[in-house]
Design a protein around this motif. Sequence first.
Motif, PDB file in Angstrom:
ATOM      1  N   ALA A 103       0.836  -1.207   0.000  1.00  0.00           N
ATOM      2  CA  ALA A 103       0.000   0.000   0.000  1.00  0.00           C
ATOM      3  C   ALA A 103       0.869   1.255   0.000  1.00  0.00           C
ATOM      4  N   ASP A 104       2.004   1.207   0.718  1.00  0.00           N
ATOM      5  CA  ASP A 104       2.935   2.346   0.705  1.00  0.00           C
ATOM      6  C   ASP A 104       3.471   2.584  -0.703  1.00  0.00           C
ATOM      7  N   LEU A 105       3.798   1.506  -1.405  1.00  0.00           N
ATOM      8  CA  LEU A 105       4.278   1.645  -2.779  1.00  0.00           C
ATOM      9  C   LEU A 105       3.220   2.292  -3.665  1.00  0.00           C
ATOM     10  N   ARG A 106       1.994   1.868  -3.503  1.00  0.00           N
ATOM     11  CA  ARG A 106       0.914   2.452  -4.305  1.00  0.00           C
ATOM     12  C   ARG A 106       0.736   3.934  -3.974  1.00  0.00           C
ATOM     13  N   ALA A 107       0.865   4.282  -2.699  1.00  0.00           N
ATOM     14  CA  ALA A 107       0.707   5.680  -2.297  1.00  0.00           C
ATOM     15  C   ALA A 107       1.790   6.554  -2.919  1.00  0.00           C
ATOM     16  N   VAL A 108       3.021   6.059  -2.922  1.00  0.00           N
ATOM     17  CA  VAL A 108       4.130   6.804  -3.530  1.00  0.00           C
ATOM     18  C   VAL A 108       3.926   6.934  -5.025  1.00  0.00           C
ATOM     19  N   ARG A 109       3.507   5.851  -5.648  1.00  0.00           N
ATOM     20  CA  ARG A 109       3.234   5.884  -7.093  1.00  0.00           C
ATOM     21  C   ARG A 109       2.126   6.883  -7.406  1.00  0.00           C
ATOM     22  N   ASP A 110       1.036   6.820  -6.647  1.00  0.00           N
ATOM     23  CA  ASP A 110      -0.110   7.689  -6.917  1.00  0.00           C
ATOM     24  C   ASP A 110       0.192   9.152  -6.613  1.00  0.00           C
ATOM     25  N   ALA A 111       1.182   9.402  -5.751  1.00  0.00           N
ATOM     26  CA  ALA A 111       1.580  10.788  -5.471  1.00  0.00           C
ATOM     27  C   ALA A 111       2.278  11.424  -6.673  1.00  0.00           C
ATOM     28  N   GLY A 112       2.780  10.597  -7.589  1.00  0.00           N
ATOM     29  CA  GLY A 112       3.420  11.120  -8.786  1.00  0.00           C
ATOM     30  C   GLY A 112       4.896  10.820  -8.905  1.00  0.00           C
ATOM     31  N   CYS A 113       5.433   9.972  -8.022  1.00  0.00           N
ATOM     32  CA  CYS A 113       6.854   9.623  -8.104  1.00  0.00           C
ATOM     33  C   CYS A 113       7.088   8.622  -9.231  1.00  0.00           C
ATOM     34  N   GLU A 114       8.307   8.616  -9.752  1.00  0.00           N
ATOM     35  CA  GLU A 114       8.622   7.683 -10.828  1.00  0.00           C
ATOM     36  C   GLU A 114       9.114   6.337 -10.299  1.00  0.00           C
ATOM     37  N   GLY A 115       9.407   6.267  -9.002  1.00  0.00           N
ATOM     38  CA  GLY A 115       9.882   5.007  -8.443  1.00  0.00           C
ATOM     39  C   GLY A 115      10.089   5.114  -6.950  1.00  0.00           C
ATOM     40  N   ALA A 116      10.420   3.975  -6.349  1.00  0.00           N
ATOM     41  CA  ALA A 116      10.640   3.918  -4.907  1.00  0.00           C
ATOM     42  C   ALA A 116      11.831   3.033  -4.606  1.00  0.00           C
ATOM     43  N   ILE A 117      12.542   3.400  -3.544  1.00  0.00           N
ATOM     44  CA  ILE A 117      13.651   2.608  -3.035  1.00  0.00           C
ATOM     45  C   ILE A 117      13.116   1.767  -1.880  1.00  0.00           C
ATOM     46  N   VAL A 118      13.371   0.467  -1.936  1.00  0.00           N
ATOM     47  CA  VAL A 118      12.870  -0.424  -0.900  1.00  0.00           C
ATOM     48  C   VAL A 118      14.030  -1.217  -0.319  1.00  0.00           C
ATOM     49  N   GLY A 119      14.221  -1.119   0.989  1.00  0.00           N
ATOM     50  CA  GLY A 119      15.319  -1.816   1.635  1.00  0.00           C
ATOM     51  C   GLY A 119      14.864  -2.699   2.764  1.00  0.00           C
ATOM     52  N   SER A 120      14.506  -2.074   3.885  1.00  0.00           N
ATOM     53  CA  SER A 120      14.150  -2.836   5.087  1.00  0.00           C
ATOM     54  C   SER A 120      12.967  -3.761   4.861  1.00  0.00           C
ATOM     55  N   ALA A 121      11.976  -3.302   4.103  1.00  0.00           N
ATOM     56  CA  ALA A 121      10.781  -4.121   3.904  1.00  0.00           C
ATOM     57  C   ALA A 121      11.113  -5.443   3.223  1.00  0.00           C
ATOM     58  N   LEU A 122      12.048  -5.427   2.289  1.00  0.00           N
ATOM     59  CA  LEU A 122      12.447  -6.666   1.617  1.00  0.00           C
ATOM     60  C   LEU A 122      13.236  -7.567   2.563  1.00  0.00           C
ATOM     61  N   LEU A 123      14.183  -6.984   3.291  1.00  0.00           N
ATOM     62  CA  LEU A 123      14.988  -7.793   4.210  1.00  0.00           C
ATOM     63  C   LEU A 123      14.156  -8.356   5.359  1.00  0.00           C
ATOM     64  N   ALA A 124      13.135  -7.607   5.759  1.00  0.00           N
ATOM     65  CA  ALA A 124      12.284  -8.050   6.868  1.00  0.00           C
ATOM     66  C   ALA A 124      11.162  -8.981   6.410  1.00  0.00           C
TER      67      ALA A 124
END
Length: 240
Positions: free
Chosen positions: A205-226
Amino acid sequence: MLIRSFDVLPAIDILDGRAVRLSGGKREAPTLDGGDPLRLAGRYAAEGARRLHLVDLDGAFSGVPRPELVRDVAAAAGIPVQVGGGYRTLEAIEAALAAGAQRVMVGTAALSATFVRRAVERFGDALVVAVDVRDGRVAVDGWTHTSELGPGELARRCAELGVVRLLVTSAARDGSLAGPDLPLLREVLPAGLPVLAAGGIASLADLRAVRDAGCEGAIVGSALLAGRFTLAEALATATG
């Protein structure tokens, strides 16, 4: 600004030879250990990553980045890599690109308009300006100090100087899994530049929120490791 696609970049932050996640960017506060960074790079590539986000934390704190680290990770991954951490001279950026980086992120040095202008002229779209923010101000020197500059103002300056892309990070949320700082993103997006968002992403849902805000991408670190979600799920969300 029209975003044609949304990308998810797995983060590999390296400190003392290990892939780690720090809480709020504080060296003394590692929260997760991802093990061998080269193995992690290969794993993310095998899982479908289109690009990696590599941060040389030792370089960020010392101001002396290591091109050999870029070379090794790029070779292990076999996919494009954007790298940051202590890149404060044109020569350091050149060395990273020569070592195999596709893009190089600059933060502290970006407060100098003269430096940014020269870097844009020399490197074009290989340059990414990192807008790292703590307490409403741009953070510098490995996030150990804050400037008097606000993120929106820095974003506007970058647009005027010809920068083609920003990486916007909420330092307080980095590694926190507390959710993205959407007000911060809304502060910089009006500058009209493509924005990669970092800091706090914990769910699809956080990824969708960032996308819908108008960003071209997101950096994901802790969520993948966790294990909050898989890279495959994140990539599917980005295109769905």
